[in-house]
Structure formats: structure tokens, C-alpha cells
Write an enzyme that holds these catalytic residues in place. Sequence first.
Site: not given
Ligand code: DGL
Length: 276
Positions: A189, A15-16, A78, A157
Site C-alpha cells: 500500500c 491515489d486515494s 495506489c 492520513e
Molecule cells: N494507498 C492505497 C494503496 O496503495 C490505498 C489506501 C486506501 O485508501 O485504503 O492501496
Amino acid sequence: MTHLKKQNGPIGIFDSGVGGLSVWREVRRQFPEEDLIYLGDQAHVPYGERSREQVLAYSRGIIRYLLHKQTKLVIIACNTASAVALAELRNTYPSLPFVGMEPAVKPAAQETSTGVVGVLATPATFQGDLYASTVEKFAKGVKVLQDTCPGLVGEIEAGRIDSRQTRQILERALLPMLAEGVDEIVMGCTHYPFVIPLIREIAGEGIQVIDPAPAVARQAGRLLTEYDLFKQSGKEAKTRFYTSGDPAHLTRLLKLLLSLNDQAAGLKWVEGELQE
Ligand code: DGL
């Protein structure tokens, strides 16, 4: 690589940032024997505000690193990276099984009694073809309301999962949806399941909150069966947590979000490649 060696490789989850930990938690629960690698690209979070080219380049770099770690199956935990990169990654690595994510509009549309559902996801997810085709296919006759919850990924975060600011972001997104009769709210998300308690407080009784993590883990299980990849060694299962950001920060978040005492390890991006 012999097949046995492949079976004993880890499942890679990325994930990010910490969002994919909501998926990791469910994968660990459903597959307690499997070795897992978790990678949060915290040097680049949030992905939702980055360009397609950037998210694609990061995702490719992460896959190269996971393959170097003998990863046997990849879960893109993600929605944003899935929307941008899943199809291209499958093309590049045809023999590597991937599980991607898309907002769970289908179950929401099936279960709504008011005919109004809400989806919370990043701008990049809403702009992707995957989301458009999911709504088109599964939400006929259902009103789908959307919100990008600006700032929410950053709060999570930072570990602020029940701060005043987080509550304000959620109220701004949810109150108008509730006024329109929403009875299903989709976590589009992977960061957002960490604020489900707050969402329930704001939304009240009778509203379903859909976290796709259990379904995503089940899909990983189907692919492990299909590719004959379940682990064969009796060795105790382990997870390695990696971040391209500050490992001390991820270690604190593992404790806060999952009550884990594991230590995260740091990776560095060097010319498009992740290095230890
Ligand atoms: N957790 C991510 C998602 O499911 C990304 C959130 C992000 O980094 O903007 O979209």
C-alpha cells in the site's frame, strides 16, 4: 493535439490520499524535468474499505479530470485502485499509457533466505485477481503472510506517522510475522512507506523492507521512452497538488511527509466529475 504539445503535458499521479506521495517523491527524483499533477481523492479515503464499483467510479472520474489537464501518462499510485481499475482503464483509454501497482511479491520471493515473506496491503488489494496471480506466479515454495493493518491508512492520513496508535497497529501486524521468520516485508500500500522508520524499529536488523516506488518510476520512464513522451520544453518543472478533500490539510501533510512548502488546491466531486 500535436505530438510536441502532448510531450509537454504533465504526468498524472493519483491515489486515494497521501499514499501516492511516496511514489511522487521517486518520480520527481528520477525525472526532475517533468511537470507532474498529483491528485489525492481524500474525500473518499480509504479506498481499501470501499466496493469495487465505488473505486472504479472514482478512478474513472479522476482519469477524466487528468485528461482534461492534458496528462500524457498516468501512474495509479495506489495498489487498491490498480487492483480494481487498471485493466478497465486500459481498455477504455487504449492510447493513454498507464503504470499500475501490485505488491512487490516477486523481489521479496527472490531475495528471502528464510522462505517467509510478509505483505502489508488493503483488503481490496488482497482480494483482487492481480495479487492472486502475482503470488501464484512468483511465490512458489515461499510462505506469504498477509496483513491489512486496519486503521493504518487513517493514521497516516492524519499525519500520525509515529504515534502510539500507529506503533500498536504495526506491532500487531509484524510481531506474529517476525515470529514465523519473515525476512522481507513488502509495502503493498503506497501509504505505508511513510512508516518505514517505525517498521524498521519494530522489525530490527536483518529485515528488508521493500518499497516499490523506485521500480514504478523506472517503469514510467520506460513508457515515456516507448511512447516518445519525454518533455521537450526547457521550462522549469512544476507539480500541482490537488485534493478532493481539504486543501489546507494536504498542504500540511506535504510539509510533514515531504518537507515541501507547496500549496495544495481543492477540487470538488459534482455528479461523478471533479471540478475546480
Ligand atoms: N494507498 C492505497 C494503496 O496503495 C490505498 C489506501 C486506501 O485508501 O485504503 O492501496
